[in-house]
Motif scaffolding. Structure first.
Motif, PDB file in Angstrom:
ATOM      1  N   HIS A  91       0.825  -1.211   0.000  1.00 48.76           N
ATOM      2  CA  HIS A  91       0.000   0.000   0.000  1.00 48.76           C
ATOM      3  C   HIS A  91       0.860   1.262   0.000  1.00 48.76           C
ATOM      4  O   HIS A  91       0.493   2.271   0.584  1.00 48.76           O
ATOM      5  CB  HIS A  91      -0.932  -0.008   1.225  1.00 48.76           C
ATOM      6  CG  HIS A  91      -1.852  -1.198   1.266  1.00 48.76           C
ATOM      7  ND1 HIS A  91      -2.190  -1.846   2.429  1.00 48.76           N
ATOM      8  CD2 HIS A  91      -2.497  -1.841   0.257  1.00 48.76           C
ATOM      9  CE1 HIS A  91      -3.019  -2.853   2.144  1.00 48.76           C
ATOM     10  NE2 HIS A  91      -3.213  -2.871   0.839  1.00 48.76           N
ATOM     11  N   ASP A 123      -1.185   3.555   2.528  1.00 49.44           N
ATOM     12  CA  ASP A 123      -0.689   3.453   3.904  1.00 49.44           C
ATOM     13  C   ASP A 123       0.239   4.644   4.160  1.00 49.44           C
ATOM     14  O   ASP A 123       1.415   4.627   3.762  1.00 49.44           O
ATOM     15  CB  ASP A 123       0.074   2.140   4.118  1.00 49.44           C
ATOM     16  CG  ASP A 123      -0.846   0.966   4.394  1.00 49.44           C
ATOM     17  OD1 ASP A 123      -2.084   1.132   4.346  1.00 49.44           O
ATOM     18  OD2 ASP A 123      -0.312  -0.126   4.664  1.00 49.44           O
ATOM     19  N   ARG A 148      -4.665   1.502  -3.220  1.00 49.67           N
ATOM     20  CA  ARG A 148      -5.482   0.360  -2.787  1.00 49.67           C
ATOM     21  C   ARG A 148      -6.950   0.546  -3.150  1.00 49.67           C
ATOM     22  O   ARG A 148      -7.714  -0.406  -3.110  1.00 49.67           O
ATOM     23  CB  ARG A 148      -5.314   0.155  -1.277  1.00 49.67           C
ATOM     24  CG  ARG A 148      -5.807   1.340  -0.475  1.00 49.67           C
ATOM     25  CD  ARG A 148      -5.424   1.273   0.993  1.00 49.67           C
ATOM     26  NE  ARG A 148      -5.953   0.095   1.625  1.00 49.67           N
ATOM     27  CZ  ARG A 148      -5.646  -0.290   2.862  1.00 49.67           C
ATOM     28  NH1 ARG A 148      -4.781   0.416   3.579  1.00 49.67           N
ATOM     29  NH2 ARG A 148      -6.171  -1.364   3.375  1.00 49.67           N
ATOM     30  N   HIS A 157       3.390  -2.209   6.459  1.00 44.76           N
ATOM     31  CA  HIS A 157       2.098  -1.510   6.391  1.00 44.76           C
ATOM     32  C   HIS A 157       2.056  -0.430   7.464  1.00 44.76           C
ATOM     33  O   HIS A 157       2.866  -0.424   8.393  1.00 44.76           O
ATOM     34  CB  HIS A 157       0.933  -2.483   6.654  1.00 44.76           C
ATOM     35  CG  HIS A 157       0.727  -3.486   5.573  1.00 44.76           C
ATOM     36  ND1 HIS A 157      -0.081  -3.239   4.493  1.00 44.76           N
ATOM     37  CD2 HIS A 157       1.241  -4.730   5.398  1.00 44.76           C
ATOM     38  CE1 HIS A 157      -0.068  -4.302   3.688  1.00 44.76           C
ATOM     39  NE2 HIS A 157       0.726  -5.219   4.218  1.00 44.76           N
ATOM     40  N   SER A 158       1.066   0.465   7.324  1.00 49.18           N
ATOM     41  CA  SER A 158       0.766   1.389   8.419  1.00 49.18           C
ATOM     42  C   SER A 158      -0.740   1.391   8.631  1.00 49.18           C
ATOM     43  O   SER A 158      -1.500   1.081   7.715  1.00 49.18           O
ATOM     44  CB  SER A 158       1.287   2.796   8.107  1.00 49.18           C
ATOM     45  OG  SER A 158       0.557   3.389   7.055  1.00 49.18           O
TER      46      SER A 158
HETATM   47 ZN   LIG Z   1      -1.482  -1.727   4.362  1.00 51.18          ZN
END
Ligand SMILES: [Zn+2]
Length: 255
Positions: A29, A55, A80, A148-149
């Protein structure tokens, strides 16, 4: 007509390894590009700055980390909201008609052909690239790391207290070890399968690439407000660049 025009960005960006690093990093992302043909998906401009589009902060963390470790990093370039590269094709949130309360008009009422175009041009192209790299590597000297975040609060207002979360399914051992190292830093609230539980129904990249091969794997989720500026991004990248090699050494000792 193909989804991506000749002059448009490829669906993935590869930062090549410059050392024999065991780490193979992916960032599903990282990007928020949209194919020209899809316009803005009918979404107001400020929605594109929200966590629903990408993200926040993780692309920069990943790039700093890649520089420090000299390892491979494969980033997804497209948002995304165009297609979520951490979902299997056909998953209900693969091409989300609504995301965290925001309707996405350009994702509603799609034909099977329109869906397949996004899957082929973006989802499969990205995962095929990751496969090409993994197929060339020895499993015993590979750690699959997905970055990811997560948003500090969803639309329902519930706060998420963790600074960082480690998600795991087939390899809880690696998550436990990394959690110990993070907690040794002092003062960090580390989530165990938080804010999400990792499994093959709700996620795709980890189960598909690492679970299927039984590769050692870490899925790292950092809270977005901690990495929304360069100071935070560098701090977290430096921390992970310090801890990941230590993690790998300890994992080998314990094997
Ligand atoms: Zn993510």
């Amino acid at each position: 007509m193909p989804l991506l025009g000749e002059s448009e960005a490829r669906p993935y960006h590869v930062h090549a390894a410059v050392t024999d690093s065991p780490f193979v990093m992916i960032s599903d992302h990282a990007g928020r590009a949209v194919p020209e043909r899809l316009g803005d998906l009918g979404l107001p401009v400020d929605e594109w700055d929200r966590h629903i589009a990408y993200d926040i902060g993780i692309r920069e963390v990943g790039r700093h980390l890649q520089q420090a470790l000299g390892c491979l990093l494969v980033e997804q370039v497209y948002s995304r909201l165009v297609i979520d590269c951490n979902r299997a094709a056909g998953h209900p949130t693969s091409i989300p008609p609504v995301s965290d309360g925001a309707p996405v008009p350009g994702n509603q009422g799609l034909s099977a052909v329109e869906r397949r175009q996004r899957e082929e041009a973006i989802l499969h192209a990205y995962h095929d690239e990751i496969e090409r790299h993994l197929a060339r590597r020895k499993p015993e000297t590979t750690l699959f790391v997905s970055l990811h975040s997560f948003t500090p609060a969803m639309q329902d207002g519930r706060r998420r207290p963790w600074d960082i979360g480690l998600l795991h399914d087939h390899d809880p051992h690696s998550a436990r070890l990394m959690r110990t190292l993070l907690e040794e830093e002092g003062g960090l609230h580390v989530g165990d399968n938080q804010p999400y539980v990792l499994n093959s129904q709700n996620e795709y990249s980890g189960p598909y690439h690492a679970g299927r091969r039984n590769l050692p794997a870490l899925e790292i989720e950092i809270r977005q407000d901690l990495i929304s500026d360069e100071v935070g991004q560098k701090l977290w990248a430096e921390r992970l660049a310090r801890l990941l090699p230590r993690f790998w050494e300890r994992r080998k000792e314990m094997a």
